[in-house]
Design a protein around this motif. Structure first.
Motif, PDB file in Angstrom:
ATOM      1  N   LEU A  11       0.824  -1.215   0.000  1.00  0.00           N
ATOM      2  CA  LEU A  11       0.000   0.000   0.000  1.00  0.00           C
ATOM      3  C   LEU A  11       0.858   1.265   0.000  1.00  0.00           C
ATOM      4  O   LEU A  11       0.556   2.230  -0.706  1.00  0.00           O
ATOM      5  N   ALA A  12       1.931   1.245   0.784  1.00  0.00           N
ATOM      6  CA  ALA A  12       2.809   2.417   0.828  1.00  0.00           C
ATOM      7  C   ALA A  12       3.363   2.728  -0.557  1.00  0.00           C
ATOM      8  O   ALA A  12       3.390   3.886  -0.980  1.00  0.00           O
ATOM      9  N   LEU A  13       3.802   1.717  -1.270  1.00  0.00           N
ATOM     10  CA  LEU A  13       4.322   1.952  -2.624  1.00  0.00           C
ATOM     11  C   LEU A  13       3.222   2.377  -3.590  1.00  0.00           C
ATOM     12  O   LEU A  13       3.437   3.251  -4.428  1.00  0.00           O
ATOM     13  N   LEU A  14       2.067   1.768  -3.473  1.00  0.00           N
ATOM     14  CA  LEU A  14       0.959   2.151  -4.357  1.00  0.00           C
ATOM     15  C   LEU A  14       0.612   3.630  -4.214  1.00  0.00           C
ATOM     16  O   LEU A  14       0.322   4.303  -5.192  1.00  0.00           O
ATOM     17  N   TYR A  15       0.643   4.122  -2.980  1.00  0.00           N
ATOM     18  CA  TYR A  15       0.229   5.498  -2.731  1.00  0.00           C
ATOM     19  C   TYR A  15       1.332   6.527  -2.920  1.00  0.00           C
ATOM     20  O   TYR A  15       1.046   7.708  -3.078  1.00  0.00           O
ATOM     21  N   ALA A  22      -0.096  -5.154 -14.189  1.00  0.00           N
ATOM     22  CA  ALA A  22      -0.076  -6.573 -13.831  1.00  0.00           C
ATOM     23  C   ALA A  22      -0.249  -6.710 -12.315  1.00  0.00           C
ATOM     24  O   ALA A  22       0.691  -7.061 -11.599  1.00  0.00           O
ATOM     25  N   PRO A  23      -1.462  -6.462 -11.814  1.00  0.00           N
ATOM     26  CA  PRO A  23      -1.665  -6.417 -10.365  1.00  0.00           C
ATOM     27  C   PRO A  23      -1.411  -7.740  -9.645  1.00  0.00           C
ATOM     28  O   PRO A  23      -0.825  -7.751  -8.557  1.00  0.00           O
ATOM     29  N   LEU A  24      -1.836  -8.839 -10.222  1.00  0.00           N
ATOM     30  CA  LEU A  24      -1.623 -10.122  -9.554  1.00  0.00           C
ATOM     31  C   LEU A  24      -0.133 -10.422  -9.396  1.00  0.00           C
ATOM     32  O   LEU A  24       0.319 -10.840  -8.322  1.00  0.00           O
ATOM     33  N   GLU A  25       0.618 -10.215 -10.456  1.00  0.00           N
ATOM     34  CA  GLU A  25       2.059 -10.476 -10.403  1.00  0.00           C
ATOM     35  C   GLU A  25       2.746  -9.594  -9.369  1.00  0.00           C
ATOM     36  O   GLU A  25       3.568 -10.065  -8.576  1.00  0.00           O
ATOM     37  N   ARG A  26       2.427  -8.305  -9.366  1.00  0.00           N
ATOM     38  CA  ARG A  26       3.053  -7.375  -8.420  1.00  0.00           C
ATOM     39  C   ARG A  26       2.692  -7.730  -6.982  1.00  0.00           C
ATOM     40  O   ARG A  26       3.526  -7.680  -6.096  1.00  0.00           O
ATOM     41  N   ALA A  27       1.432  -8.073  -6.738  1.00  0.00           N
ATOM     42  CA  ALA A  27       1.009  -8.432  -5.383  1.00  0.00           C
ATOM     43  C   ALA A  27       1.717  -9.703  -4.917  1.00  0.00           C
ATOM     44  O   ALA A  27       2.145  -9.791  -3.758  1.00  0.00           O
ATOM     45  N   ARG A  28       1.864 -10.665  -5.811  1.00  0.00           N
ATOM     46  CA  ARG A  28       2.572 -11.910  -5.445  1.00  0.00           C
ATOM     47  C   ARG A  28       4.038 -11.641  -5.118  1.00  0.00           C
ATOM     48  O   ARG A  28       4.626 -12.321  -4.281  1.00  0.00           O
ATOM     49  N   GLU A  30      -5.143 -12.876  -1.282  1.00  0.00           N
ATOM     50  CA  GLU A  30      -4.750 -11.495  -1.012  1.00  0.00           C
ATOM     51  C   GLU A  30      -4.389 -10.770  -2.301  1.00  0.00           C
ATOM     52  O   GLU A  30      -4.748  -9.614  -2.508  1.00  0.00           O
ATOM     53  N   ALA A  31      -3.666 -11.455  -3.189  1.00  0.00           N
ATOM     54  CA  ALA A  31      -3.270 -10.857  -4.477  1.00  0.00           C
ATOM     55  C   ALA A  31      -4.509 -10.498  -5.298  1.00  0.00           C
ATOM     56  O   ALA A  31      -4.566  -9.437  -5.919  1.00  0.00           O
ATOM     57  N   GLU A  32      -5.514 -11.381  -5.285  1.00  0.00           N
ATOM     58  CA  GLU A  32      -6.747 -11.100  -6.024  1.00  0.00           C
ATOM     59  C   GLU A  32      -7.501  -9.908  -5.423  1.00  0.00           C
ATOM     60  O   GLU A  32      -8.097  -9.121  -6.151  1.00  0.00           O
ATOM     61  N   SER A  33      -7.455  -9.783  -4.101  1.00  0.00           N
ATOM     62  CA  SER A  33      -8.086  -8.621  -3.455  1.00  0.00           C
ATOM     63  C   SER A  33      -7.423  -7.331  -3.924  1.00  0.00           C
ATOM     64  O   SER A  33      -8.099  -6.352  -4.246  1.00  0.00           O
ATOM     65  N   PHE A  34      -6.107  -7.344  -3.969  1.00  0.00           N
ATOM     66  CA  PHE A  34      -5.387  -6.150  -4.433  1.00  0.00           C
ATOM     67  C   PHE A  34      -5.647  -5.884  -5.909  1.00  0.00           C
ATOM     68  O   PHE A  34      -5.688  -4.729  -6.332  1.00  0.00           O
ATOM     69  N   ALA A  35      -5.808  -6.908  -6.690  1.00  0.00           N
ATOM     70  CA  ALA A  35      -6.055  -6.733  -8.126  1.00  0.00           C
ATOM     71  C   ALA A  35      -7.374  -6.010  -8.380  1.00  0.00           C
ATOM     72  O   ALA A  35      -7.551  -5.396  -9.432  1.00  0.00           O
ATOM     73  N   ARG A  36      -8.300  -6.062  -7.400  1.00  0.00           N
ATOM     74  CA  ARG A  36      -9.602  -5.413  -7.569  1.00  0.00           C
ATOM     75  C   ARG A  36      -9.618  -3.965  -7.086  1.00  0.00           C
ATOM     76  O   ARG A  36     -10.638  -3.288  -7.176  1.00  0.00           O
ATOM     77  N   ILE A  37      -8.507  -3.464  -6.596  1.00  0.00           N
ATOM     78  CA  ILE A  37      -8.451  -2.077  -6.112  1.00  0.00           C
ATOM     79  C   ILE A  37      -8.688  -1.129  -7.283  1.00  0.00           C
ATOM     80  O   ILE A  37      -8.154  -1.311  -8.372  1.00  0.00           O
ATOM     81  N   ASP A  38      -9.489  -0.128  -7.048  1.00  0.00           N
ATOM     82  CA  ASP A  38      -9.832   0.855  -8.077  1.00  0.00           C
ATOM     83  C   ASP A  38      -8.642   1.794  -8.323  1.00  0.00           C
ATOM     84  O   ASP A  38      -8.226   2.530  -7.413  1.00  0.00           O
ATOM     85  N   ALA A  39      -8.104   1.768  -9.513  1.00  0.00           N
ATOM     86  CA  ALA A  39      -6.933   2.577  -9.863  1.00  0.00           C
ATOM     87  C   ALA A  39      -7.204   4.072  -9.691  1.00  0.00           C
ATOM     88  O   ALA A  39      -6.342   4.818  -9.222  1.00  0.00           O
TER      89      ALA A  39
END
Length: 184
Positions: free
Chosen positions: A10-14, A26-32, A40-49
């Motif tokens: 989250l810190a890096l995303l923000y 590539a959200p799944l790859e980055r989360a993994r 957890e990776a799938e949850s992050f992949a659904r975050i609204d850009a």
């Protein structure tokens, strides 16, 4: 969800625009890559850009506001260019001692900027910031321009008109007492 990995992601995303762009490609790859499991990776992949970008902009706004308060004369001198210069100097997440670290990064960037006296002004203000963060402080700074005159002009709302003239400043604070400084 592993807390440490989630917070780091989250810190890096923000705070890191380059990472954010790569994440949303590539959200799944980055989360993994952060050690998150599949759920957890799938949850992050659904975050609204767009929501992440809006929150990141709010954090940038807060950071620039804090920097304006930390270096008020430099802000006054640069005007609208201040925010752009700061954000170019402090890419990525905030560091410990963020206000001082951001001020130091901006002063280093402004050392190569025009007008040439602006870097000296930022270093002048930075000396006060650094002194305020320490109980004991002694520093000697050399400037290419008469920063005391420039500071007074800016504080009075005048446009600085400084000719190159070397000056020196000494800051001293012992045992948390009053800060003494001298400029010549």
């Amino acid at each position: 969800m592993p807390l440490k990995e989630t917070q780091a992601l989250l810190a890096l995303l923000y705070t890191d625009e380059t990472f954010r762009e790569a994440f949303f490609r590539a959200p799944l790859e980055r989360a993994r890559q952060f050690g998150l499991g599949e759920a957890e990776a799938e949850s992050f992949a659904r975050i609204d850009a767009a929501a992440v970008a809006r929150f990141a902009d709010c954090l940038k706004g807060k950071r620039t506001l804090d920097a304006r308060k930390t270096l008020p004369l430099t802000y006054r001198a640069l005007g609208a260019r201040f925010d752009r210069a700061l954000l170019a100097a402090v890419a990525g997440p905030p560091r410990p001692g963020r206000h001082r670290a951001d001020a130091a990064a901006l002063a280093a960037r402004l050392a190569r900027a025009e007008p040439a006296w602006i870097g000296d002004l930022a270093r002048f203000e930075l000396a006060f910031v650094e002194a305020g963060a320490r109980r004991n402080y002694l520093t000697l700074r050399f400037f290419r321009y008469p920063v005391a005159e420039i500071a007074v002009q800016l504080a009075c709302g005048e446009a600085p008109g400084a000719a190159r003239r070397p000056s020196v400043g000494v800051w001293l604070q012992l045992f948390g007492s009053r800060l003494f400084y001298f400029l010549a």
